[in-house]
Design a protein around this motif. Structure first.
Motif, mmCIF file in Angstrom:
data_model
loop_
_atom_site.group_PDB
_atom_site.id
_atom_site.type_symbol
_atom_site.label_atom_id
_atom_site.label_comp_id
_atom_site.label_asym_id
_atom_site.label_seq_id
_atom_site.Cartn_x
_atom_site.Cartn_y
_atom_site.Cartn_z
ATOM 1 N N MET A 1 0.851 -1.184 0.000
ATOM 2 C CA MET A 1 0.000 0.000 0.000
ATOM 3 C C MET A 1 0.893 1.244 0.000
ATOM 4 S SD MET A 1 -2.984 0.962 2.715
ATOM 5 C CE MET A 1 -2.055 1.166 4.216
ATOM 6 N N VAL A 2 0.502 2.192 -0.840
ATOM 7 C CA VAL A 2 1.238 3.462 -0.900
ATOM 8 C C VAL A 2 0.221 4.593 -0.779
ATOM 9 C CG1 VAL A 2 2.712 4.953 -2.328
ATOM 10 C CG2 VAL A 2 2.984 2.472 -2.462
ATOM 11 N N THR A 3 0.534 5.606 0.039
ATOM 12 C CA THR A 3 -0.313 6.807 0.042
ATOM 13 C C THR A 3 0.452 7.931 -0.651
ATOM 14 O OG1 THR A 3 0.471 7.662 2.172
ATOM 15 C CG2 THR A 3 -1.441 6.183 2.223
ATOM 16 N N GLY A 37 7.039 -6.324 -8.962
ATOM 17 C CA GLY A 37 6.143 -7.470 -8.823
ATOM 18 C C GLY A 37 5.149 -7.371 -7.686
ATOM 19 N N ALA A 38 5.146 -6.248 -6.965
ATOM 20 C CA ALA A 38 4.193 -6.105 -5.859
ATOM 21 C C ALA A 38 2.786 -5.846 -6.403
ATOM 22 C CB ALA A 38 4.625 -4.951 -4.952
ATOM 23 N N ASP A 39 1.815 -6.267 -5.637
ATOM 24 C CA ASP A 39 0.407 -6.020 -5.954
ATOM 25 C C ASP A 39 0.064 -4.713 -5.213
ATOM 26 O OD1 ASP A 39 -2.247 -6.216 -6.369
ATOM 27 O OD2 ASP A 39 -2.528 -8.100 -5.263
ATOM 28 N N VAL A 40 0.072 -3.596 -5.942
ATOM 29 C CA VAL A 40 0.067 -2.284 -5.280
ATOM 30 C C VAL A 40 -1.323 -1.644 -5.238
ATOM 31 C CG1 VAL A 40 1.038 0.060 -5.310
ATOM 32 C CG2 VAL A 40 2.438 -1.865 -6.061
ATOM 33 N N THR A 41 -1.709 -1.188 -4.054
ATOM 34 C CA THR A 41 -2.878 -0.311 -3.921
ATOM 35 C C THR A 41 -2.359 1.071 -3.575
ATOM 36 O OG1 THR A 41 -4.282 -2.116 -3.177
ATOM 37 C CG2 THR A 41 -5.055 0.108 -2.702
ATOM 38 N N LEU A 42 -2.732 2.047 -4.397
ATOM 39 C CA LEU A 42 -2.296 3.431 -4.215
ATOM 40 C C LEU A 42 -3.482 4.240 -3.706
ATOM 41 C CD1 LEU A 42 -0.329 5.839 -4.737
ATOM 42 C CD2 LEU A 42 -1.140 5.840 -7.096
ATOM 43 N N ILE A 43 -3.325 4.816 -2.532
ATOM 44 C CA ILE A 43 -4.398 5.639 -1.965
ATOM 45 C C ILE A 43 -3.986 7.091 -2.176
ATOM 46 C CG2 ILE A 43 -5.719 6.180 0.123
ATOM 47 C CD1 ILE A 43 -5.172 3.212 0.925
ATOM 48 N N ALA A 44 -4.713 7.766 -3.067
ATOM 49 C CA ALA A 44 -4.260 9.082 -3.535
ATOM 50 C C ALA A 44 -5.205 10.189 -3.117
ATOM 51 C CB ALA A 44 -4.124 9.059 -5.056
ATOM 52 N N SER A 62 -10.156 13.781 1.927
ATOM 53 C CA SER A 62 -9.769 14.269 3.258
ATOM 54 C C SER A 62 -8.886 13.260 4.003
ATOM 55 C CB SER A 62 -11.032 14.524 4.081
ATOM 56 O OG SER A 62 -11.689 13.292 4.297
ATOM 57 N N ALA A 63 -8.297 13.734 5.101
ATOM 58 C CA ALA A 63 -7.488 12.858 5.962
ATOM 59 C C ALA A 63 -8.345 11.710 6.505
ATOM 60 C CB ALA A 63 -6.905 13.674 7.114
ATOM 61 N N GLU A 64 -9.595 12.024 6.830
ATOM 62 C CA GLU A 64 -10.478 10.990 7.384
ATOM 63 C C GLU A 64 -10.760 9.901 6.343
ATOM 64 O OE1 GLU A 64 -14.296 12.400 8.731
ATOM 65 O OE2 GLU A 64 -14.398 10.777 10.200
ATOM 66 N N GLU A 65 -10.979 10.315 5.094
ATOM 67 C CA GLU A 65 -11.205 9.324 4.026
ATOM 68 C C GLU A 65 -9.945 8.489 3.804
ATOM 69 O OE1 GLU A 65 -14.243 12.116 1.438
ATOM 70 O OE2 GLU A 65 -12.591 11.147 0.393
ATOM 71 N N MET A 66 -8.771 9.150 3.883
ATOM 72 C CA MET A 66 -7.518 8.413 3.692
ATOM 73 C C MET A 66 -7.323 7.408 4.836
ATOM 74 S SD MET A 66 -3.718 9.858 2.796
ATOM 75 C CE MET A 66 -4.077 10.311 1.113
ATOM 76 N N LEU A 67 -7.631 7.835 6.058
ATOM 77 C CA LEU A 67 -7.538 6.935 7.218
ATOM 78 C C LEU A 67 -8.425 5.703 7.018
ATOM 79 C CD1 LEU A 67 -6.774 6.384 10.291
ATOM 80 C CD2 LEU A 67 -8.870 7.610 10.846
ATOM 81 N N ASN A 68 -9.668 5.945 6.601
ATOM 82 C CA ASN A 68 -10.602 4.826 6.421
ATOM 83 C C ASN A 68 -10.119 3.869 5.334
ATOM 84 O OD1 ASN A 68 -12.186 5.839 8.434
ATOM 85 N ND2 ASN A 68 -13.571 6.936 7.044
ATOM 86 N N ALA A 69 -9.613 4.433 4.225
ATOM 87 C CA ALA A 69 -9.121 3.584 3.123
ATOM 88 C C ALA A 69 -7.919 2.768 3.601
ATOM 89 C CB ALA A 69 -8.752 4.448 1.920
ATOM 90 N N CYS A 70 -7.009 3.419 4.333
ATOM 91 C CA CYS A 70 -5.791 2.725 4.789
ATOM 92 C C CYS A 70 -6.122 1.627 5.794
ATOM 93 C CB CYS A 70 -4.828 3.709 5.441
ATOM 94 S SG CYS A 70 -4.028 4.813 4.275
ATOM 95 N N THR A 71 -6.962 1.956 6.775
ATOM 96 C CA THR A 71 -7.227 0.960 7.821
ATOM 97 C C THR A 71 -8.030 -0.217 7.269
ATOM 98 O OG1 THR A 71 -9.063 2.313 8.583
ATOM 99 C CG2 THR A 71 -7.042 2.482 9.838
ATOM 100 N N ILE A 73 -7.569 -1.756 4.485
ATOM 101 C CA ILE A 73 -6.757 -2.782 3.797
ATOM 102 C C ILE A 73 -5.421 -3.097 4.481
ATOM 103 C CG2 ILE A 73 -7.788 -2.366 1.520
ATOM 104 C CD1 ILE A 73 -5.127 -0.991 0.750
ATOM 105 N N PHE A 74 -5.084 -2.347 5.530
ATOM 106 C CA PHE A 74 -3.745 -2.488 6.123
ATOM 107 C C PHE A 74 -3.409 -3.927 6.545
ATOM 108 C CE2 PHE A 74 -0.761 -2.057 9.814
ATOM 109 C CZ PHE A 74 0.339 -1.710 9.060
#
Ligand code: C5P
Length: 208
Positions: A1-3, A37-44, A62-71, A73-74
């Motif tokens: 995962m990359v932000t 070769g990584a299976d990448v999810t980019l949260i932009a 927003s930061a809140e949307e990014m937090l929700n997206a990250c948590t 799939i983390f």
């Protein structure tokens, strides 16, 4: 995962608090990890950058949307690189109508956003690799090392706004990487694609 990119924190329906992050560094990292070769999810966050078809992209504002997206799939991730310039504060109240100009000054009350990286660091499994960024203007190395420990990171990538050609909108960056043992590796000024390769090499060193 990359932000990657900035976050926008709404003030009213037409205004927000944001920052100058272009998203270039995070998008270059997502590309490079996918090439390896990584299976990448980019949260932009909001950015004009184009991602490649082989990167799964989740757009947030927003930061809140990014937090929700990250948590969300983390727990499924092996490597997480948090490159986004997340807002540290957001307006406490979002006005539902456009705020009208007044004779007097306007005071906005800001509240803290959740530190996404620190949240992930708290929940990290031993096998997961967590990489954070530090963009500093003064006492850079001490702040970077402090972040590594406080946020439970495996690597911290420091870039200083004092370095010419490094930072937000440039196509180049100059980084220093610290590992858990607080060993420091300095790099030359390079294109963000080349910098992404160096960061991936540092990550691969931990895996081996
Ligand atoms: O503490 P500071 O904001 O300088 O830390 C920067 C690092 O933390 C970056 O990797 C950034 O992506 C991450 N961060 C975050 N959520 C926040 C603030 C920063 O994930 N709310």
């Amino acid at each position: 995962m990359v932000t990657a990119g900035p976050t926008y924190e709404a003030i009213d329906p037409v205004r927000f608090i944001g920052n100058h992050s272009s998203g270039k560094m995070g998008f270059a990292l997502a590309d490079e990890l996918a090439k390896l070769g990584a299976d990448v999810t980019l949260i932009a966050g909001p950015t004009a950058q184009k991602s490649n078809a082989y990167v799964k992209r989740i757009d947030v504002v927003s930061a809140e949307e990014m937090l929700n997206a990250c948590t969300s799939i983390f727990s499924e991730t092996d490597i997480t690189v948090m490159c986004a310039a997340v807002a540290d504060y957001r307006p406490k109240i979002i006005a539902s109508q456009k705020i009208k100009k007044q004779e007097s000054a306007l005071v906005l009350e800001l509240e803290k956003t959740v530190d996404i990286l620190a949240t992930l660091g708290k929940n990290k499994r031993e096998s997961q690799i967590l990489v954070g960024f530090a963009l500093e203007t003064n006492d850079e190395e001490n702040y970077a090392k402090g972040k590594l420990e406080k946020k439970n990171l495996d690597l911290v990538v420091l870039n200083s706004l004092n370095d010419q050609g490094a930072g937000f909108k440039a196509d180049t960056n100059k980084i220093t990487i610290f590992n858990k043992a607080l060993e420091r590796t300095l790099f030359e000024l390079k294109s963000k694609t080349e910098v992404a390769k160096d960061i991936c090499t540092a990550i691969l060193k931990i895996i081996k």
